[in-house]
Design a protein around this motif. Structure first.
Motif, PDB file in Angstrom:
ATOM      1  N   HIS A  29     -77.457  51.986  34.983  1.00  0.00           N
ATOM      2  CA  HIS A  29     -78.361  51.020  34.354  1.00  0.00           C
ATOM      3  C   HIS A  29     -79.750  51.090  34.985  1.00  0.00           C
ATOM      4  O   HIS A  29     -80.775  51.055  34.290  1.00  0.00           O
ATOM      5  CB  HIS A  29     -77.787  49.607  34.466  1.00  0.00           C
ATOM      6  N   CYS A  79     -80.954  50.745  30.390  1.00  0.00           N
ATOM      7  CA  CYS A  79     -80.236  50.162  29.253  1.00  0.00           C
ATOM      8  C   CYS A  79     -78.772  49.971  29.653  1.00  0.00           C
ATOM      9  O   CYS A  79     -78.077  50.946  29.962  1.00  0.00           O
ATOM     10  CB  CYS A  79     -80.342  51.067  28.030  1.00  0.00           C
ATOM     11  N   SER A  80     -78.315  48.729  29.635  1.00  0.00           N
ATOM     12  CA  SER A  80     -76.944  48.450  30.052  1.00  0.00           C
ATOM     13  C   SER A  80     -75.910  49.058  29.104  1.00  0.00           C
ATOM     14  O   SER A  80     -74.833  49.462  29.532  1.00  0.00           O
ATOM     15  CB  SER A  80     -76.714  46.947  30.176  1.00  0.00           C
ATOM     16  N   HIS A  81     -76.240  49.114  27.813  1.00  0.00           N
ATOM     17  CA  HIS A  81     -75.294  49.678  26.842  1.00  0.00           C
ATOM     18  C   HIS A  81     -75.116  51.182  27.042  1.00  0.00           C
ATOM     19  O   HIS A  81     -73.988  51.691  27.015  1.00  0.00           O
ATOM     20  CB  HIS A  81     -75.749  49.393  25.409  1.00  0.00           C
ATOM     21  N   GLN A  82     -76.214  51.878  27.254  1.00  0.00           N
ATOM     22  CA  GLN A  82     -76.118  53.319  27.514  1.00  0.00           C
ATOM     23  C   GLN A  82     -75.401  53.586  28.833  1.00  0.00           C
ATOM     24  O   GLN A  82     -74.623  54.531  28.944  1.00  0.00           O
ATOM     25  CB  GLN A  82     -77.503  53.955  27.535  1.00  0.00           C
ATOM     26  N   ALA A 113     -73.054  51.725  30.230  1.00  0.00           N
ATOM     27  CA  ALA A 113     -71.626  51.492  30.022  1.00  0.00           C
ATOM     28  C   ALA A 113     -70.996  52.654  29.261  1.00  0.00           C
ATOM     29  O   ALA A 113     -69.892  53.105  29.602  1.00  0.00           O
ATOM     30  CB  ALA A 113     -71.408  50.186  29.275  1.00  0.00           C
ATOM     31  N   ASP A 114     -71.667  53.141  28.235  1.00  0.00           N
ATOM     32  CA  ASP A 114     -71.147  54.272  27.463  1.00  0.00           C
ATOM     33  C   ASP A 114     -71.017  55.525  28.320  1.00  0.00           C
ATOM     34  O   ASP A 114     -70.001  56.228  28.272  1.00  0.00           O
ATOM     35  CB  ASP A 114     -72.042  54.575  26.265  1.00  0.00           C
TER      36      ASP A 114
END
Length: 55
Positions: A15, A20-23, A25-26
């Protein structure tokens, strides 16, 4: 055990790098899947003749 021990710091580090937290995590999920699958393949080699049973 591997996932639980390392997931948190890896997501936080990603992160910070990606912003970006979503990227993050992915990418962490994809990384763990690759590691776990590579370990599985290394421990359970499958010959071409038996591939249909497992794949």
């Amino acid at each position: 055990m591997l996932y639980g021990a390392h997931h948190g710091w890896l997501v936080n580090w990603l992160h910070g790098r990606l912003g970006c937290s979503h990227q993050a995590a992915d990418l962490a999920r994809d990384t763990f899947m690759r590691v776990l699958l590579a370990d599985r393949r290394r421990r359970w080699p499958v010959s071409c003749s038996n591939r249909g049973i497992f794949w």
